[in-house]
Design a protein around this motif. Structure first.
Motif, PDB file in Angstrom:
ATOM      1  N   ASN A 164       4.788  29.176 -36.919  1.00 39.69           N
ATOM      2  CA  ASN A 164       3.950  29.485 -35.768  1.00 39.69           C
ATOM      3  C   ASN A 164       2.850  28.430 -35.656  1.00 39.69           C
ATOM      4  O   ASN A 164       1.966  28.357 -36.502  1.00 39.69           O
ATOM      5  N   SER A 165       2.909  27.638 -34.599  1.00 42.50           N
ATOM      6  CA  SER A 165       1.907  26.585 -34.427  1.00 42.50           C
ATOM      7  C   SER A 165       0.877  26.943 -33.359  1.00 42.50           C
ATOM      8  O   SER A 165       0.171  26.072 -32.860  1.00 42.50           O
ATOM      9  N   SER A 166       0.790  28.229 -33.023  1.00 36.85           N
ATOM     10  CA  SER A 166      -0.170  28.623 -31.992  1.00 36.85           C
ATOM     11  C   SER A 166      -1.339  29.419 -32.562  1.00 36.85           C
ATOM     12  O   SER A 166      -2.103  30.006 -31.813  1.00 36.85           O
ATOM     13  N   GLN A 167      -1.464  29.434 -33.882  1.00 33.11           N
ATOM     14  CA  GLN A 167      -2.599  30.112 -34.513  1.00 33.11           C
ATOM     15  C   GLN A 167      -2.863  29.482 -35.871  1.00 33.11           C
ATOM     16  O   GLN A 167      -1.987  28.860 -36.454  1.00 33.11           O
ATOM     17  N   PRO A 168      -4.089  29.630 -36.345  1.00 33.83           N
ATOM     18  CA  PRO A 168      -4.405  29.089 -37.665  1.00 33.83           C
ATOM     19  C   PRO A 168      -3.503  29.707 -38.738  1.00 33.83           C
ATOM     20  O   PRO A 168      -3.059  30.839 -38.569  1.00 33.83           O
ATOM     21  N   PRO A 169      -3.187  28.985 -39.783  1.00 34.77           N
ATOM     22  CA  PRO A 169      -3.836  27.774 -40.258  1.00 34.77           C
ATOM     23  C   PRO A 169      -3.256  26.485 -39.679  1.00 34.77           C
ATOM     24  O   PRO A 169      -3.654  25.396 -40.060  1.00 34.77           O
ATOM     25  N   TYR A 170      -2.298  26.618 -38.759  1.00 34.91           N
ATOM     26  CA  TYR A 170      -1.621  25.440 -38.211  1.00 34.91           C
ATOM     27  C   TYR A 170      -1.613  25.581 -36.701  1.00 34.91           C
ATOM     28  O   TYR A 170      -0.799  26.298 -36.134  1.00 34.91           O
ATOM     29  N   TYR A 171      -2.577  24.920 -36.050  1.00 33.61           N
ATOM     30  CA  TYR A 171      -2.724  25.079 -34.612  1.00 33.61           C
ATOM     31  C   TYR A 171      -2.454  23.757 -33.907  1.00 33.61           C
ATOM     32  O   TYR A 171      -3.129  22.763 -34.176  1.00 33.61           O
ATOM     33  N   VAL A 172      -1.465  23.793 -33.024  1.00 39.60           N
ATOM     34  CA  VAL A 172      -1.114  22.625 -32.219  1.00 39.60           C
ATOM     35  C   VAL A 172      -1.407  22.964 -30.766  1.00 39.60           C
ATOM     36  O   VAL A 172      -0.890  23.945 -30.239  1.00 39.60           O
ATOM     37  N   TRP A 173      -2.250  22.165 -30.159  1.00 43.64           N
ATOM     38  CA  TRP A 173      -2.604  22.401 -28.765  1.00 43.64           C
ATOM     39  C   TRP A 173      -1.381  22.226 -27.878  1.00 43.64           C
ATOM     40  O   TRP A 173      -0.575  21.309 -28.069  1.00 43.64           O
ATOM     41  N   ASP A 174      -1.244  23.070 -26.878  1.00 44.02           N
ATOM     42  CA  ASP A 174      -0.208  22.931 -25.872  1.00 44.02           C
ATOM     43  C   ASP A 174      -0.468  21.620 -25.131  1.00 44.02           C
ATOM     44  O   ASP A 174      -1.623  21.295 -24.835  1.00 44.02           O
ATOM     45  N   PRO A 175       0.589  20.854 -24.820  1.00 44.24           N
ATOM     46  CA  PRO A 175       0.365  19.550 -24.152  1.00 44.24           C
ATOM     47  C   PRO A 175      -0.438  19.650 -22.863  1.00 44.24           C
ATOM     48  O   PRO A 175      -1.181  18.738 -22.515  1.00 44.24           O
ATOM     49  N   ASN A 176      -0.323  20.756 -22.143  1.00 44.21           N
ATOM     50  CA  ASN A 176      -1.040  20.921 -20.875  1.00 44.21           C
ATOM     51  C   ASN A 176      -2.443  21.473 -21.049  1.00 44.21           C
ATOM     52  O   ASN A 176      -3.188  21.572 -20.091  1.00 44.21           O
ATOM     53  N   ALA A 177      -2.792  21.853 -22.261  1.00 41.90           N
ATOM     54  CA  ALA A 177      -4.097  22.479 -22.488  1.00 41.90           C
ATOM     55  C   ALA A 177      -4.981  21.684 -23.432  1.00 41.90           C
ATOM     56  O   ALA A 177      -6.037  22.149 -23.820  1.00 41.90           O
ATOM     57  N   GLU A 178      -4.532  20.501 -23.816  1.00 43.66           N
ATOM     58  CA  GLU A 178      -5.326  19.711 -24.761  1.00 43.66           C
ATOM     59  C   GLU A 178      -6.688  19.374 -24.178  1.00 43.66           C
ATOM     60  O   GLU A 178      -6.782  18.819 -23.088  1.00 43.66           O
ATOM     61  N   PRO A 179      -7.748  19.700 -24.903  1.00 42.35           N
ATOM     62  CA  PRO A 179      -9.083  19.336 -24.405  1.00 42.35           C
ATOM     63  C   PRO A 179      -9.296  17.834 -24.516  1.00 42.35           C
ATOM     64  O   PRO A 179      -8.740  17.168 -25.381  1.00 42.35           O
ATOM     65  N   ASP A 180     -10.091  17.307 -23.618  1.00 43.20           N
ATOM     66  CA  ASP A 180     -10.381  15.872 -23.634  1.00 43.20           C
ATOM     67  C   ASP A 180     -11.049  15.439 -24.929  1.00 43.20           C
ATOM     68  O   ASP A 180     -10.912  14.303 -25.359  1.00 43.20           O
ATOM     69  N   SER A 181     -11.772  16.351 -25.553  1.00 42.95           N
ATOM     70  CA  SER A 181     -12.504  15.996 -26.766  1.00 42.95           C
ATOM     71  C   SER A 181     -11.630  15.994 -28.016  1.00 42.95           C
ATOM     72  O   SER A 181     -12.061  15.530 -29.061  1.00 42.95           O
ATOM     73  N   LYS A 182     -10.417  16.512 -27.935  1.00 43.83           N
ATOM     74  CA  LYS A 182      -9.534  16.562 -29.105  1.00 43.83           C
ATOM     75  C   LYS A 182      -8.874  15.198 -29.237  1.00 43.83           C
ATOM     76  O   LYS A 182      -8.069  14.794 -28.421  1.00 43.83           O
ATOM     77  N   TRP A 183      -9.239  14.455 -30.279  1.00 48.16           N
ATOM     78  CA  TRP A 183      -8.795  13.067 -30.378  1.00 48.16           C
ATOM     79  C   TRP A 183      -7.791  12.817 -31.484  1.00 48.16           C
ATOM     80  O   TRP A 183      -7.300  11.719 -31.632  1.00 48.16           O
ATOM     81  N   GLY A 184      -7.454  13.794 -32.269  1.00 49.00           N
ATOM     82  CA  GLY A 184      -6.482  13.554 -33.331  1.00 49.00           C
ATOM     83  C   GLY A 184      -6.311  14.767 -34.209  1.00 49.00           C
ATOM     84  O   GLY A 184      -6.633  15.885 -33.815  1.00 49.00           O
ATOM     85  N   ILE A 185      -5.839  14.539 -35.403  1.00 48.66           N
ATOM     86  CA  ILE A 185      -5.593  15.616 -36.356  1.00 48.66           C
ATOM     87  C   ILE A 185      -6.902  15.962 -37.059  1.00 48.66           C
ATOM     88  O   ILE A 185      -7.582  15.090 -37.590  1.00 48.66           O
ATOM     89  N   GLU A 186      -7.254  17.234 -37.026  1.00 50.05           N
ATOM     90  CA  GLU A 186      -8.450  17.703 -37.718  1.00 50.05           C
ATOM     91  C   GLU A 186      -8.023  18.635 -38.838  1.00 50.05           C
ATOM     92  O   GLU A 186      -7.342  19.638 -38.603  1.00 50.05           O
ATOM     93  N   LEU A 187      -8.397  18.293 -40.048  1.00 46.97           N
ATOM     94  CA  LEU A 187      -8.093  19.103 -41.221  1.00 46.97           C
ATOM     95  C   LEU A 187      -9.388  19.688 -41.741  1.00 46.97           C
ATOM     96  O   LEU A 187     -10.379  18.969 -41.906  1.00 46.97           O
ATOM     97  N   ARG A 188      -9.396  20.995 -41.979  1.00 48.17           N
ATOM     98  CA  ARG A 188     -10.609  21.682 -42.414  1.00 48.17           C
ATOM     99  C   ARG A 188     -10.345  22.480 -43.687  1.00 48.17           C
ATOM    100  O   ARG A 188      -9.284  23.074 -43.843  1.00 48.17           O
ATOM    101  N   ILE A 189     -11.348  22.497 -44.535  1.00 47.74           N
ATOM    102  CA  ILE A 189     -11.333  23.352 -45.716  1.00 47.74           C
ATOM    103  C   ILE A 189     -12.500  24.317 -45.558  1.00 47.74           C
ATOM    104  O   ILE A 189     -13.637  23.894 -45.346  1.00 47.74           O
TER     105      ILE A 189
END
Length: 126
Positions: A51-76
């Protein structure tokens, strides 16, 4: 962080592992998904969650990507204690994200997370 500081952080995370005190998440644009998936498999020997539509692995839908999202963000997200290395603390932020109240610290540092993946950590609870 230096290589030595990253190794110290990984030793620390290993010491609190399996205590529900660490959560690793990934968030990315759709166009970065395959690159991340391939590297994650190569680093961990595991596939990403289905499932890539909720954490811990979230992939933005191609039509909904925010302009500010510039790459892969990994968080601990983690619960710190008196043994938390100073170099790690200097890179963290106090966590105030809604729904993550049990974790007092958050760090966004891809280099550290990839090293954690190379050392047996996975997306999700560790």
């Amino acid at each position: 962080m230096t290589s030595q500081e990253i190794n110290e952080a990984i030793r620390y995370f290993n010491s609190i592992r399996n205590s529900e005190r660490i959560l690793i998440e990934a968030e990315m644009r759709h166009r970065d998904k395959q690159r991340f998936d391939d590297r994650y498999l190569n680093s961990t020997g595991n596939t990403v969650p289905s499932n890539s539509s909720q954490p811990p692995y979230y992939v933005w839908d191609p039509n909904a990507e925010p302009d500010s999202k510039w790459g892969i963000e990994l968080r601990i997200y983690f619960v710190s204690d008196n043994n938390t290395p100073q170099a790690l603390l200097s890179r963290t932020r106090n966590n105030s994200r809604h729904g993550y109240n049990r974790f007092d610290k958050r760090i966004n540092y891809n280099k550290l997370v990839w090293e954690m993946f190379n050392n047996g950590f996975l997306l999700g609870q560790n």
